[in-house]
Design a protein around this motif. Sequence first.
Motif, mmCIF file in Angstrom:
data_model
loop_
_atom_site.group_PDB
_atom_site.id
_atom_site.type_symbol
_atom_site.label_atom_id
_atom_site.label_comp_id
_atom_site.label_asym_id
_atom_site.label_seq_id
_atom_site.Cartn_x
_atom_site.Cartn_y
_atom_site.Cartn_z
ATOM 1 N N GLU A 5 -38.828 -37.857 -26.270
ATOM 2 C CA GLU A 5 -38.073 -38.246 -27.209
ATOM 3 C C GLU A 5 -38.326 -37.759 -28.586
ATOM 4 O O GLU A 5 -39.223 -37.116 -28.714
ATOM 5 N N TYR A 98 -33.164 -40.056 -26.990
ATOM 6 C CA TYR A 98 -33.763 -39.864 -25.674
ATOM 7 C C TYR A 98 -33.086 -40.154 -24.427
ATOM 8 O O TYR A 98 -31.880 -40.454 -24.821
ATOM 9 N N ASP A 99 -33.315 -39.766 -23.191
ATOM 10 C CA ASP A 99 -32.343 -40.004 -22.349
ATOM 11 C C ASP A 99 -32.832 -41.258 -21.551
ATOM 12 O O ASP A 99 -33.834 -41.656 -21.105
ATOM 13 N N GLY A 108 -38.286 -43.136 -24.763
ATOM 14 C CA GLY A 108 -38.133 -41.962 -23.814
ATOM 15 C C GLY A 108 -39.407 -42.057 -23.308
ATOM 16 O O GLY A 108 -40.331 -42.124 -23.466
ATOM 17 N N TRP A 111 -40.813 -35.826 -19.823
ATOM 18 C CA TRP A 111 -40.566 -35.322 -18.634
ATOM 19 C C TRP A 111 -41.561 -34.871 -17.629
ATOM 20 O O TRP A 111 -41.429 -34.626 -16.338
#
Length: 168
Positions: A5, A98-99, A108, A111
């Motif tokens: 994020e 963020y995803d 977030g 990864w």
Amino acid sequence: ARDGEVLVRRRFRRPEDGLPLPMQLQLLEADFLDTLKQGSGTHGGAIIQGVEFDAIGRRTNYWMFKDHPGAENVGITGRASLGAASVPVPASEILHIYDAARPGQVRGVSWYAPVILRMKDFDIFEEGVEFVGQVLLGQEFGYRLHVAVLQRFVQPDARCRSGNCSGD
């Protein structure tokens, strides 16, 4: 991507600042959010990991540090950052990118999160292989040394084989 994020803060500037536009966009890493800020919010909702919500779930404030909390020295604002208190920043000034992998997700996710435990497991495995190798190498060396010492002290020398073992 590392943190999962990023925060973009819109900062309105004064005309005397001499900027071509009276606004700046400030990119902030997620460390600026006070993740320990939890509990009841001021707008009837909750504060979750430094993000404050109103009674119907809208974001109202982001509780942020003025300087990076990991800075060891005095930050850009001239204040020491260690132990500093967070302040509420209106959500209208923050773009939180963020995803969202699931509904209701507040923050977030890095990864790296899916592989961190696997990397730790591999590290433990690698240390184990190294340890076993050292043990086996040590046993082999110890065995050879043991055999050599026994052969030296147990095997009779040439004088004893001729029957003269008295040491004369």
